[in-house]
Scaffold this active site. Structure first.
Site, PDB file in Angstrom:
ATOM      1  N   GLY A  42       0.824  -1.208   0.000  1.00  0.00           N
ATOM      2  CA  GLY A  42       0.000   0.000   0.000  1.00  0.00           C
ATOM      3  C   GLY A  42       0.858   1.259   0.000  1.00  0.00           C
ATOM      4  O   GLY A  42       1.923   1.281   0.619  1.00  0.00           O
TER       5      GLY A  42
ATOM      6  N   GLY B 147       6.432  -2.365   3.783  1.00  0.00           N
ATOM      7  CA  GLY B 147       6.014  -2.817   5.103  1.00  0.00           C
ATOM      8  C   GLY B 147       6.422  -4.266   5.329  1.00  0.00           C
ATOM      9  O   GLY B 147       7.358  -4.774   4.692  1.00  0.00           O
TER      10      GLY B 147
ATOM     11  N   THR C 216       4.759   2.293   6.265  1.00  0.00           N
ATOM     12  CA  THR C 216       3.335   1.955   6.416  1.00  0.00           C
ATOM     13  C   THR C 216       2.667   3.000   7.300  1.00  0.00           C
ATOM     14  O   THR C 216       3.255   3.452   8.290  1.00  0.00           O
ATOM     15  CB  THR C 216       3.067   0.560   7.030  1.00  0.00           C
ATOM     16  N   ILE C 217       1.463   3.364   6.939  1.00  0.00           N
ATOM     17  CA  ILE C 217       0.737   4.307   7.790  1.00  0.00           C
ATOM     18  C   ILE C 217       0.419   3.674   9.146  1.00  0.00           C
ATOM     19  O   ILE C 217       0.162   4.369  10.107  1.00  0.00           O
ATOM     20  CB  ILE C 217      -0.571   4.808   7.135  1.00  0.00           C
ATOM     21  N   ASP C 218       0.436   2.327   9.204  1.00  0.00           N
ATOM     22  CA  ASP C 218      -0.032   1.640  10.413  1.00  0.00           C
ATOM     23  C   ASP C 218       0.946   1.751  11.600  1.00  0.00           C
ATOM     24  O   ASP C 218       0.559   1.522  12.733  1.00  0.00           O
ATOM     25  CB  ASP C 218      -0.278   0.158  10.128  1.00  0.00           C
TER      26      ASP C 218
ATOM     27  N   GLY D  78      -5.273   1.238  10.017  1.00  0.00           N
ATOM     28  CA  GLY D  78      -4.261   0.794  10.978  1.00  0.00           C
ATOM     29  C   GLY D  78      -4.094  -0.705  11.031  1.00  0.00           C
ATOM     30  O   GLY D  78      -3.312  -1.230  11.799  1.00  0.00           O
ATOM     31  N   ARG D  79      -4.921  -1.401  10.239  1.00  0.00           N
ATOM     32  CA  ARG D  79      -4.910  -2.867  10.216  1.00  0.00           C
ATOM     33  C   ARG D  79      -5.159  -3.415  11.620  1.00  0.00           C
ATOM     34  O   ARG D  79      -6.109  -2.995  12.252  1.00  0.00           O
ATOM     35  CB  ARG D  79      -3.589  -3.349   9.620  1.00  0.00           C
TER      36      ARG D  79
ATOM     37  N   ARG E 201     -24.196   8.516  13.932  1.00  0.00           N
ATOM     38  CA  ARG E 201     -23.689   8.544  12.559  1.00  0.00           C
ATOM     39  C   ARG E 201     -22.304   7.880  12.579  1.00  0.00           C
ATOM     40  O   ARG E 201     -21.681   7.751  13.628  1.00  0.00           O
ATOM     41  CB  ARG E 201     -23.541   9.979  12.040  1.00  0.00           C
TER      42      ARG E 201
ATOM     43  N   ARG F 228      -4.129   7.695   3.398  1.00  0.00           N
ATOM     44  CA  ARG F 228      -2.933   7.272   2.639  1.00  0.00           C
ATOM     45  C   ARG F 228      -2.562   8.270   1.553  1.00  0.00           C
ATOM     46  O   ARG F 228      -1.435   8.272   1.064  1.00  0.00           O
ATOM     47  CB  ARG F 228      -3.194   5.899   1.998  1.00  0.00           C
TER      48      ARG F 228
END
Ligand code: F6P
Length: 358
Positions: A12, A115, A138-140, A183-184, A277, A286
């Site tokens: 990703g 990652g 990785t953003i995670d 964030g997985r 909501r 990302r």
């Protein structure tokens, strides 16, 4: 003759990929290297090869841009991991093909940006004698052996900007709004974004809670006079031991939808009590340009990776330890993912503020 290196990003995307690419090329060119950028992740290194030449001129002006000029892919023939924490062997003929293509292009080594899956695959190529330096992306922020992956800070910032906006509309309408972060299986983005965005409640996979506990929490807030609640939820949170997501045929569930599921459960178990909501932030986290922190980290990583290559520290990835750039074996990236722990300062802060449920 200049020594030729390949640069490859896979998996990703995230903000800061172009910054790393530009930094490697700029640093490496000064050290006497030339560069080929493989396109579409590991697929670019396999038949038919896809690549472009990368020079100081061609990377000028890309460092602040989102995405990756090399494009990327997160599935394909070169899968170093199948699902969560499950390293897979890449078939010999695929590894042979990659080695042969590198030799034909007279490439002596690779800088691999990725990652856990990408770096697990890189390890298997390193075992074939290919010179590799890894860069953790990785953003995670869930990779072991580094305090930070680039892309994380920008993802958090995007989420904070969204939460700020959700706060005002939640208050105007006296609603409970669930905001779902990526964030997985790790809660880092939700925890950081929730703290910075003044969330009223943060739910992360590492600290499970039941919907009944959540309803009790929301009722207590209401009884204390709070008219709205913003609940930040990590996409990896489970309800009754089940993740929310879609089966896309990949070995791992594509996560997403927990905020809607939680909202529906609250509506069912506490009918008419809360107007609710939900918002899924998804890939906005990302996309776009890296923020200042990620630009600096990506530049540190890019330059350090090139220097590590030049010094011959093959088989390692660059990492952040405190404020120091260090090296760690690439194989570490294939180990257990790094989740939020109760003793980390951000979690303890959230706990002290009463915005986590235990
Ligand atoms: O690992 C990065 C990540 O953005 C996760 O946070 C998310 O679950 C996943 O990738 C989404 O992947 P895709 O782009 O395949 O939907």
């Amino acid at each position: 003759m200049a020594r030729r290196l390949g640069i490859l990003n896979s998996g990703g995307d995230c903000a800061g990929l172009n910054t790393v690419i530009a930094s490697v090329v700029t640093t490496g060119t000064a050290l006497g290297y030339e560069f080929i950028g493989f396109e579409k992740g590991w697929e670019g290194i396999l038949d038919p090869v896809m690549y472009r030449s990368l020079t100081v001129e061609s990377v000028r002006g890309i460092a602040h841009l989102g995405g990756t000029i090399l494009r990327t892919a997160n599935k394909g023939r070169f899968a170093g991991k199948i699902g969560h924490n499950n390293v897979s062997r890449i078939p010999d003929e695929i590894l042979d093909m990659a080695c042969r293509n590198l030799a034909e292009l007279e490439i002596e080594g690779l800088i691999v940006i990725g990652g856990d899956g990408t770096l697990s695959a890189a390890m298997q190529l390193a075992e074939r004698g290919i010179n590799i330096i890894g860069v953790p992306k990785t953003i995670d922020n869930d990779l072991p052996s580094t305090d930070r992956t680039f892309g994380f800070s920008t993802a958090v910032q995007v989420a904070v900007d969204a939460i700020d906006r959700i706060q005002t509309t939640a208050e105007s309408h006296e609603r409970v709004i669930f905001v779902e972060c990526m964030g997985r299986f790790a809660g880092w983005i939700a925890l950081h974004a929730g703290l910075a965005g003044n969330a009223d409640c943060i739910l992360i996979p590492e600290i499970p809670c039941t919907t009944d506990q959540l309803i009790t929490f929301l009722r207590k807030r209401r009884d204390q006079g709070f008219r709205s609640s913003v609940v930040v939820v990590a996409e990896g949170v489970q309800i009754a031991g089940e993740h929310s997501g879609r089966d896309t045929g990949a070995p791992e569930l594509t996560l997403g939808g927990i905020s809607e599921q939680l909202m529906r459960q609250v509506n069912t178990l506490a009918p008419g009590e809360f107007e609710t909501r939900h918002v899924v932030l998804g890939h906005t986290q990302r996309g776009g340009s890296p923020n200042a922190e990620d630009r600096i980290l990506a530049k540190k990583y890019g330059t350090a990776a090139m220097q590590a290559y030049h010094q011959g520290h093959f088989g390692n990835m660059v990492s952040l330890r405190g404020n120091e750039i260090a090296l760690a074996p690439i194989s570490d990236a294939g180990g257990d993912l790094k989740g939020v722990t109760r003793d980390c300062p951000e979690y303890q802060t959230a706990q002290a503020l009463g915005i986590v449920i235990e």
